[in-house]
Design an enzyme around this catalytic site. Structure first.
Site, PDB file in Angstrom:
ATOM      1  N   HIS A   1       0.981  -1.309   0.037  1.00 33.42           N
ATOM      2  CA  HIS A   1       0.172   0.011  -0.012  1.00 33.42           C
ATOM      3  C   HIS A   1       0.861   1.374   0.100  1.00 33.42           C
ATOM      4  CE1 HIS A   1      -3.885  -1.917   1.663  1.00 33.42           C
ATOM      5  NE2 HIS A   1      -3.416  -2.793   0.859  1.00 33.42           N
TER       6      HIS A   1
ATOM      7  N   CYS B   1      -5.701   2.474   5.673  1.00 38.13           N
ATOM      8  CA  CYS B   1      -6.455   1.237   6.269  1.00 38.13           C
ATOM      9  C   CYS B   1      -5.848   0.566   7.428  1.00 38.13           C
ATOM     10  CB  CYS B   1      -6.231   0.057   5.070  1.00 38.13           C
ATOM     11  SG  CYS B   1      -4.725  -0.711   5.034  1.00 38.13           S
TER      12      CYS B   1
ATOM     13  N   CYS C   1      -2.139  -0.254   7.327  1.00 38.06           N
ATOM     14  CA  CYS C   1      -1.317   0.966   7.156  1.00 38.06           C
ATOM     15  C   CYS C   1      -1.230   1.643   8.485  1.00 38.06           C
ATOM     16  CB  CYS C   1      -1.705   1.821   5.827  1.00 38.06           C
ATOM     17  SG  CYS C   1      -1.587   1.048   4.499  1.00 38.06           S
TER      18      CYS C   1
ATOM     19  N   GLU D   1       1.209   3.800   1.965  1.00 33.35           N
ATOM     20  CA  GLU D   1       1.595   4.291   3.325  1.00 33.35           C
ATOM     21  C   GLU D   1       2.775   3.332   3.604  1.00 33.35           C
ATOM     22  OE1 GLU D   1      -2.600   5.527   3.326  1.00 33.35           O
ATOM     23  OE2 GLU D   1      -1.412   3.799   2.809  1.00 33.35           O
TER      24      GLU D   1
END
Length: 160
Positions: A57, A87, A90, A59
């Site tokens: 992801h 999320c 993250c 991040e």
């Protein structure tokens, strides 16, 4: 007023990161930038599709980049900017990296509207583990006692 302008500028850069990854077909429309003392130390966008890594992801990629640049696993004093609310995975990575300041543009409900399950995951994690969709079982393994005992006796261990 300058402080808010800086936050807006870094969020705009996070959005640009999202465009880069999305337009390259690397993953979803997610981007992140990490700063320390007003300087960018890491950036990333979603690369789930090209890496076949569900943890890639924006991040997490930005944290990996910043930690590599800083040559350490903690980013104490850093600020992360993301174009969407992170999320749960993250958010956990942000805590592990010791980043204590987060700014984002759109929330988990906005991510849900475009097909992502962030809001659902937040709900799942709020449930008792016996109520979650994932069946969870604990099994006692005797060697775990020795592992923990040995860890506790290690000299100079680095707690991260």
């Amino acid at each position: 007023m300058q402080q808010n302008r800086d936050h807006l500028s870094f969020l705009e850069l996070a959005v640009k990161e999202a465009f880069i990854g999305m337009r390259a077909g690397e993953g979803g429309p997610f981007g992140a930038v990490i700063t320390k003392n007003g300087e960018i130390i890491g950036r990333g966008h979603n690369t789930v599709l090209t890496s076949n890594d569900p943890t890639a992801h924006a991040e997490v990629n930005a944290i990996r980049d910043a930690c590599l640049n800083a040559a350490k696993p903690h980013l104490t004093g850093a600020v992360i900017y993301s174009n969407f609310e992170p999320c749960p995975m993250c958010l956990g990575a942000i805590y592990w990296a010791d980043i204590r300041s987060l700014y984002f543009c759109n929330g988990r409900s906005d991510a849900e509207k475009i097909g992502f399950m962030d809001k659902h995951l937040y709900h799942e994690f709020s449930l008792d583990r016996n109520q979650r969709e994932i069946k969870t079982s604990r099994i006692v393994v005797p060697e775990m006692e020795q592992l923990i005992k040995e860890w506790m006796g290690l000299e100079g261990k680095n707690i991260y």
